[in-house]
Design a protein around this motif. Sequence first.
Motif, mmCIF file in Angstrom:
data_model
loop_
_atom_site.group_PDB
_atom_site.id
_atom_site.type_symbol
_atom_site.label_atom_id
_atom_site.label_comp_id
_atom_site.label_asym_id
_atom_site.label_seq_id
_atom_site.Cartn_x
_atom_site.Cartn_y
_atom_site.Cartn_z
ATOM 1 N N ILE A 146 0.836 -1.204 0.000
ATOM 2 C CA ILE A 146 0.000 0.000 0.000
ATOM 3 C C ILE A 146 0.869 1.251 0.000
ATOM 4 O O ILE A 146 0.601 2.218 -0.718
ATOM 5 C CB ILE A 146 -0.938 0.003 1.228
ATOM 6 N N ARG A 147 1.942 1.218 0.789
ATOM 7 C CA ARG A 147 2.820 2.391 0.875
ATOM 8 C C ARG A 147 3.461 2.719 -0.476
ATOM 9 O O ARG A 147 3.721 3.898 -0.766
ATOM 10 C CB ARG A 147 3.905 2.154 1.928
ATOM 11 N N LEU A 148 3.724 1.705 -1.279
ATOM 12 C CA LEU A 148 4.312 1.966 -2.594
ATOM 13 C C LEU A 148 3.426 2.889 -3.421
ATOM 14 O O LEU A 148 3.907 3.802 -4.098
ATOM 15 C CB LEU A 148 4.547 0.653 -3.347
ATOM 16 N N GLU A 149 2.123 2.653 -3.377
ATOM 17 C CA GLU A 149 1.196 3.508 -4.121
ATOM 18 C C GLU A 149 1.116 4.894 -3.487
ATOM 19 O O GLU A 149 1.035 5.905 -4.187
ATOM 20 C CB GLU A 149 -0.189 2.855 -4.177
ATOM 21 N N HIS A 150 1.139 4.942 -2.163
ATOM 22 C CA HIS A 150 1.081 6.229 -1.467
ATOM 23 C C HIS A 150 2.303 7.084 -1.783
ATOM 24 O O HIS A 150 2.191 8.302 -1.950
ATOM 25 C CB HIS A 150 0.978 6.006 0.041
ATOM 26 N N GLU A 151 3.480 6.449 -1.855
ATOM 27 C CA GLU A 151 4.705 7.208 -2.122
ATOM 28 C C GLU A 151 4.637 7.898 -3.488
ATOM 29 O O GLU A 151 5.133 9.016 -3.656
ATOM 30 C CB GLU A 151 5.931 6.299 -2.053
ATOM 31 N N ALA A 152 4.024 7.229 -4.457
ATOM 32 C CA ALA A 152 3.882 7.838 -5.783
ATOM 33 C C ALA A 152 2.988 9.079 -5.720
ATOM 34 O O ALA A 152 3.304 10.126 -6.299
ATOM 35 C CB ALA A 152 3.316 6.827 -6.771
ATOM 36 N N ILE A 153 1.874 8.966 -5.007
ATOM 37 C CA ILE A 153 0.963 10.108 -4.861
ATOM 38 C C ILE A 153 1.648 11.242 -4.110
ATOM 39 O O ILE A 153 1.545 12.420 -4.495
ATOM 40 C CB ILE A 153 -0.322 9.677 -4.116
ATOM 41 N N ILE A 154 2.371 10.891 -3.045
ATOM 42 C CA ILE A 154 3.100 11.898 -2.265
ATOM 43 C C ILE A 154 4.094 12.628 -3.170
ATOM 44 O O ILE A 154 4.202 13.858 -3.136
ATOM 45 C CB ILE A 154 3.833 11.231 -1.076
ATOM 46 N N GLY A 155 4.823 11.865 -3.974
ATOM 47 C CA GLY A 155 5.815 12.467 -4.860
ATOM 48 C C GLY A 155 5.199 13.439 -5.848
ATOM 49 O O GLY A 155 5.725 14.543 -6.062
ATOM 50 N N ARG A 156 4.084 13.048 -6.444
ATOM 51 C CA ARG A 156 3.430 13.922 -7.439
ATOM 52 C C ARG A 156 2.924 15.213 -6.800
ATOM 53 O O ARG A 156 3.170 16.317 -7.312
ATOM 54 C CB ARG A 156 2.268 13.168 -8.094
ATOM 55 N N LEU A 157 2.191 15.078 -5.676
ATOM 56 C CA LEU A 157 1.595 16.255 -5.042
ATOM 57 C C LEU A 157 2.666 17.175 -4.461
ATOM 58 O O LEU A 157 2.545 18.404 -4.527
ATOM 59 C CB LEU A 157 0.613 15.826 -3.952
#
Length: 216
Positions: free
Chosen positions: A85-96
């Motif tokens: 789950i964190r892998l997907e969250h890290e991508a969103i965090i990076g973009r925002l």
Amino acid sequence: AKKVFMKSKDSSLYQKFLERILFFEFEPGELLNEKSLAEEFKVSRTPVREVLNRLQWEGLVRIIPRSGSIVTDIEFQKILYVFQIRLEHEAIIGRLATENVTDNQLKQMAEIKKECLNLFQNHTPKELMKIDFHFRDVLYEATGNPILGDISRQLYNLTVRLWYMRLKNKNTWKDEVQLMADEIESTIDMLKSGDTEQVAGLRQSWLRKNIERMKS
């Protein structure tokens, strides 16, 4: 992480309990007695019970009726699920974060990197973890999305005890400090590039490296 639905005093109590769990001052499997904790922190049993209920919801405590509350064990398979789950969250965090980061936040990250490098000759796992928490707080703040930050902290707390166990090894200490500094520096550099997808990929790449280290 403070929640708006908690009174400030309760939130402070939550932070103290959380740190004790993450730093193994409350060890996995340890029974937590409401009465003893209330006496130690000079509060009534009600805020202690509220904090324990919250920690149960967050997966760090298990409440057993008529017995008490137990600090959850470190279950490697469960941690792997959280990492997914964190892998997907890290991508969103990076973009925002790329879209919203400020110069002041980049400056804060650079200062945090300096603090990290100061730990090379000083084996203090708790301090390195606190530096990591600070870096993530600034990164989450840079996303401009407090809900994402709260969820990300909760997921991170479910995995970070495994890293703390690794940090206790003096033989790998300097490697851990350098990796932390490298992660901060590369994140700063990529955020400055303004490329949302590259930052998303970088954040996922660092998490994958960390997962492989934990598996080892």
